[in-house]
Design a protein around this motif. Structure first.
Motif, mmCIF file in Angstrom:
data_model
loop_
_atom_site.group_PDB
_atom_site.id
_atom_site.type_symbol
_atom_site.label_atom_id
_atom_site.label_comp_id
_atom_site.label_asym_id
_atom_site.label_seq_id
_atom_site.Cartn_x
_atom_site.Cartn_y
_atom_site.Cartn_z
ATOM 1 N N UNK A 196 -114.116 53.438 -56.695
ATOM 2 C CA UNK A 196 -113.161 52.708 -57.519
ATOM 3 C C UNK A 196 -112.766 53.431 -58.801
ATOM 4 N N UNK A 197 -113.228 54.646 -58.996
ATOM 5 C CA UNK A 197 -113.028 55.287 -60.296
ATOM 6 C C UNK A 197 -111.582 55.703 -60.533
ATOM 7 N N UNK A 198 -110.832 55.943 -59.458
ATOM 8 C CA UNK A 198 -109.452 56.410 -59.594
ATOM 9 C C UNK A 198 -108.512 55.218 -59.701
ATOM 10 N N UNK A 199 -107.755 55.132 -60.771
ATOM 11 C CA UNK A 199 -106.865 54.000 -60.996
ATOM 12 C C UNK A 199 -107.297 53.206 -62.213
ATOM 13 N N UNK A 200 -106.754 52.008 -62.344
ATOM 14 C CA UNK A 200 -107.000 51.193 -63.532
ATOM 15 C C UNK A 200 -107.792 49.946 -63.193
ATOM 16 N N UNK A 201 -108.593 49.514 -64.154
ATOM 17 C CA UNK A 201 -109.270 48.228 -64.083
ATOM 18 C C UNK A 201 -108.387 47.191 -64.773
ATOM 19 N N UNK A 202 -108.249 46.024 -64.171
ATOM 20 C CA UNK A 202 -107.439 44.951 -64.739
ATOM 21 C C UNK A 202 -108.349 43.808 -65.176
ATOM 22 N N UNK A 203 -108.275 43.464 -66.463
ATOM 23 C CA UNK A 203 -109.018 42.327 -66.996
ATOM 24 C C UNK A 203 -108.038 41.180 -67.178
ATOM 25 N N UNK A 204 -108.250 40.112 -66.422
ATOM 26 C CA UNK A 204 -107.345 38.966 -66.434
ATOM 27 C C UNK A 204 -108.158 37.679 -66.505
ATOM 28 N N UNK A 205 -107.708 36.754 -67.350
ATOM 29 C CA UNK A 205 -108.389 35.469 -67.542
ATOM 30 C C UNK A 205 -109.850 35.653 -67.936
ATOM 31 N N UNK A 206 -110.102 36.684 -68.716
ATOM 32 C CA UNK A 206 -111.441 36.903 -69.233
ATOM 33 C C UNK A 206 -112.415 37.531 -68.263
ATOM 34 N N UNK A 207 -111.944 38.020 -67.098
ATOM 35 C CA UNK A 207 -112.816 38.615 -66.104
ATOM 36 C C UNK A 207 -112.202 39.914 -65.581
ATOM 37 N N UNK A 208 -113.054 40.781 -65.051
ATOM 38 C CA UNK A 208 -112.550 41.975 -64.381
ATOM 39 C C UNK A 208 -112.001 41.525 -63.040
#
Length: 271
Positions: free
Chosen positions: A170-182
């Motif tokens: 999962x390291x390639x790309x972006x992490x999305x934090x939405x509604x207080x959670x990953x």
């Protein structure tokens, strides 16, 4: 036929019906504005508004050919254009309607989540591990999360470090934090098409700028080459931020009463 006619009453009933009518329409408009706030639908609606103004202005000024052209566009293309341009927003709005009108989430732990993100970013920068962390503001990021792998986990620096560990799936790309959670990882962001963006910026920084040009979000960038932290908001990139400046900026950004506004960047304390 109004309520007053059905009830056989006039006077106060007519006033109450008129007030209720205005309040109902106002509430519907308010919900629609909340739906499109922070998305690309806003400038599109501005464009449609300008076309509508052109329609009435051309009729008033006697510009027959231009008036006919605009009227044809509004007559045959308006409904289909709305559906095509705003299909994502319409789909998201219908999903919200099915889930109820409550659109917010508990922000009591916002400061602690920001601290987790800052701590993870500092450690990633020290290790020279590149990272992209997208943090939701006024625009929901469900469509963006669907481009990656669903995670749905609490925000923690340990998890963020694990995700961006080189060689992991999962390291390639972006992490999305939405509604207080990953919400998701390995998400793909759009690159900016702004020609004024510096050529020294890499793909991560360009994609961070590109996303914040389209939706109201904050994107934290950890440079793999330089080990520096940058934050993109509103299509602008704030570069080379240390942990204290980044923390203060995010706290002001998310603690502001009107989250659509951008606070001034905190200055570094004098040595």
């Amino acid at each position: 036929m109004g309520w007053s006619s059905l009830l056989g009453l006039g006077g106060p009933w007519q006033i109450l019906a008129a007030v209720a009518d205005v309040l109902l329409v106002s509430y519907v408009i308010y919900r629609v504005l909340l739906l499109i706030k922070g998305t690309t639908a806003v400038p599109m609606l501005v464009g449609l508004g300008m076309i509508t103004i052109g329609f009435f202005a051309s009729k008033w000024a006697g510009l027959q050919t231009f008036h006919w052209l605009v009227s044809q566009f509004l007559s045959y293309s308006f409904i289909f254009g709305i559906i095509v341009l705003f299909q994502n927003d319409i789909r998201r709005g219908l999903a919200r309607l099915g889930q109820g009108w409550s659109l917010g989430y508990d922000r009591a732990g916002e400061a602690s989540r920001i601290e987790e993100v800052v701590q993870a970013a500092v450690k990633l920068a020290q290790r020279r591990h590149g990272a992209l962390i997208v943090m939701e503001r006024t625009a929901e990021l469900d469509d963006l999360a669907q481009t990656g792998v669903r995670v749905d986990a609490e925000v923690s620096d340990e998890l963020l470090l694990s995700i961006f560990q080189p060689g992991t799936p999962l390291h390639d790309g972006a992490v999305v934090i939405s509604r207080g959670r990953i919400a998701a990882a390995k998400c793909m962001l759009p690159l900016t098409a702004n020609p004024t963006v510096g050529r020294d910026l890499g793909t991560r920084h360009r994609s961070a700028i590109g996303l914040t040009e389209e939706v109201d979000a904050a994107v934290l960038v950890v440079s793999e080459e330089r080990g520096k932290l940058s934050l993109a908001v509103g299509g602008k990139l704030h570069r080379d931020m240390d942990a204290d400046v980044l923390r203060k900026f995010l706290l002001r950004l998310y603690a502001a009463p009107r989250r659509g506004t951008l606070p001034p960047r905190p200055r570094k304390a004098a040595a």
